[in-house]
Design a protein around this motif. Structure first.
Motif, PDB file in Angstrom:
ATOM      1  N   THR A 124       5.417  -1.565  -0.691  1.00  0.00           N
ATOM      2  CA  THR A 124       4.460  -0.922   0.268  1.00  0.00           C
ATOM      3  C   THR A 124       5.832   0.520   0.336  1.00  0.00           C
ATOM      4  O   THR A 124       6.653   0.386   0.286  1.00  0.00           O
ATOM      5  CB  THR A 124       4.799  -1.592   1.570  1.00  0.00           C
ATOM      6  OG1 THR A 124       4.907  -2.761   1.877  1.00  0.00           O
ATOM      7  CG2 THR A 124       4.723  -1.075   2.825  1.00  0.00           C
ATOM      8  N   ASP A 157      -5.407   7.462   0.472  1.00  0.00           N
ATOM      9  CA  ASP A 157      -4.084   6.859   0.564  1.00  0.00           C
ATOM     10  C   ASP A 157      -4.371   6.225   2.267  1.00  0.00           C
ATOM     11  O   ASP A 157      -5.385   7.435   3.753  1.00  0.00           O
ATOM     12  CB  ASP A 157      -3.301   7.800   0.616  1.00  0.00           C
ATOM     13  CG  ASP A 157      -2.722   8.121  -1.265  1.00  0.00           C
ATOM     14  OD1 ASP A 157      -2.959   7.495  -1.833  1.00  0.00           O
ATOM     15  OD2 ASP A 157      -2.316   9.397  -1.277  1.00  0.00           O
ATOM     16  N   GLN A 216       1.393  -1.040   0.133  1.00  0.00           N
ATOM     17  CA  GLN A 216      -0.405   0.069   0.113  1.00  0.00           C
ATOM     18  C   GLN A 216       1.129   0.948  -0.393  1.00  0.00           C
ATOM     19  O   GLN A 216       2.121   1.194   0.587  1.00  0.00           O
ATOM     20  CB  GLN A 216      -0.700  -0.298   1.831  1.00  0.00           C
ATOM     21  CG  GLN A 216      -1.983  -1.431   0.937  1.00  0.00           C
ATOM     22  CD  GLN A 216      -3.710  -0.547   2.055  1.00  0.00           C
ATOM     23  OE1 GLN A 216      -3.084   0.539   2.125  1.00  0.00           O
ATOM     24  NE2 GLN A 216      -3.559  -1.682   1.866  1.00  0.00           N
TER      25      GLN A 216
END
Ligand code: ADP
Length: 242
Positions: free
Chosen positions: A186, A201, A29
């Motif tokens: 990541t 986000d 992410q």
């Protein structure tokens, strides 16, 4: 890679600059570490990359303690610092090869990975140019390409768009988001610019060494009763981005 920071505290002399900072970064992410100048972002990066020694608290990379097994943990991290760290007189490719050698890659593997990254960053045509001849946006791309050569699973970027014009900033930000989606990287992207952060986000808001918010941007806005991230940031830190 999952990263966990547990109750990180840090002082320069007697001045505390990080206070009880705890968070988890989710694998694959894009995370924005948002904070005004002086918030403690670079200090946190310094601890995560072991430029600074942990004073209190713990950092774990996939469950491995950075304090106890530093070499194992560091192998999985790529870093782009605020200051340009390229050799300006070497070519783009030479900069990549040099970094790869430092990480123990064979010349053949380094060349292969280097070519792949240059292609992804649309830098192939600049491979044999000295870095000095590149503009700021391209130099930053070379730095990110270089940071990815040893195939890290965590990419740390400390205010990577400093000194770039608006278009180059947006371009670089979008590019790193694409990498994140493509590679399952990541990413922790530190910035003081709200325009580099999206409400979808994962956002960590750092102010005066304390983590004031941590979660999905939309959820943070809702929790603070604010209509936008800019308003939330202003309400929490007093910093004005308008
Ligand atoms: P940011 O990256 O968010 O701008 P920093 O981590 O650079 O924040 O700085 C956090 C605080 O620590 C600031 O008040 C800064 O002045 C102070 N600081 C940073 N580096 C040092 C240092 N080497 N010695 C003393 N104070 C420092």
């Amino acid at each position: 890679m999952t990263i966990e920071a547990r109750q990180i505290g840090f002082r320069y002399g007697h001045t505390p600059v990080l206070k009880d900072v705890s968070f988890t970064l989710a694998p694959g992410q894009f995370h924005a570490l948002l904070g005004p100048n002086g918030a403690g972002k670079s200090t946190l990066f310094g601890l995560m990359t072991r430029l600074l020694a942990l004073q209190s608290g713990e950092l774990f990379m996939d469950g491995q303690s950075l304090r106890k097994q530093p070499a194992d943990a560091m192998r999985h991290i790529g870093v782009v610092f605020q200051q340009n760290a390229l050799d300006m007189d070497l070519t783009v490719r030479q900069n990549l090869m040099y970094h790869a050698a430092l990480h123990g890659l064979s010349r053949r593997e380094a060349r292969k990975r280097g070519d792949r990254e240059l292609e992804r960053f649309t830098l192939t045509e600049r491979a044999n140019d000295p870095v000095r001849q590149l503009n700021g946006g391209h130099r930053r791309r070379v730095e990110i390409a270089r940071a990815l050569l040893h195939e890290p699973s965590l990419l740390l970027l400390d205010e990577p768009t400093v000194g770039l014009d608006v278009a180059s900033r947006a371009n670089l930000n979008a590019h790193v988001r694409d990498l994140c989606a493509q590679d399952g990287l990541t990413v922790l992207w530190a910035t003081h610019l709200i325009e580099e952060v999206r409400p979808s986000d994962r956002v960590l808001i750092l102010h005066q060494g304390a983590l004031l918010a941590n979660g999905e941007g939309h959820a943070i806005c809702e929790a603070e009763g604010q209509p936008s991230l800019a308003d939330t940031f202003h309400a929490l830190t007093g910093a004005d981005q308008s």
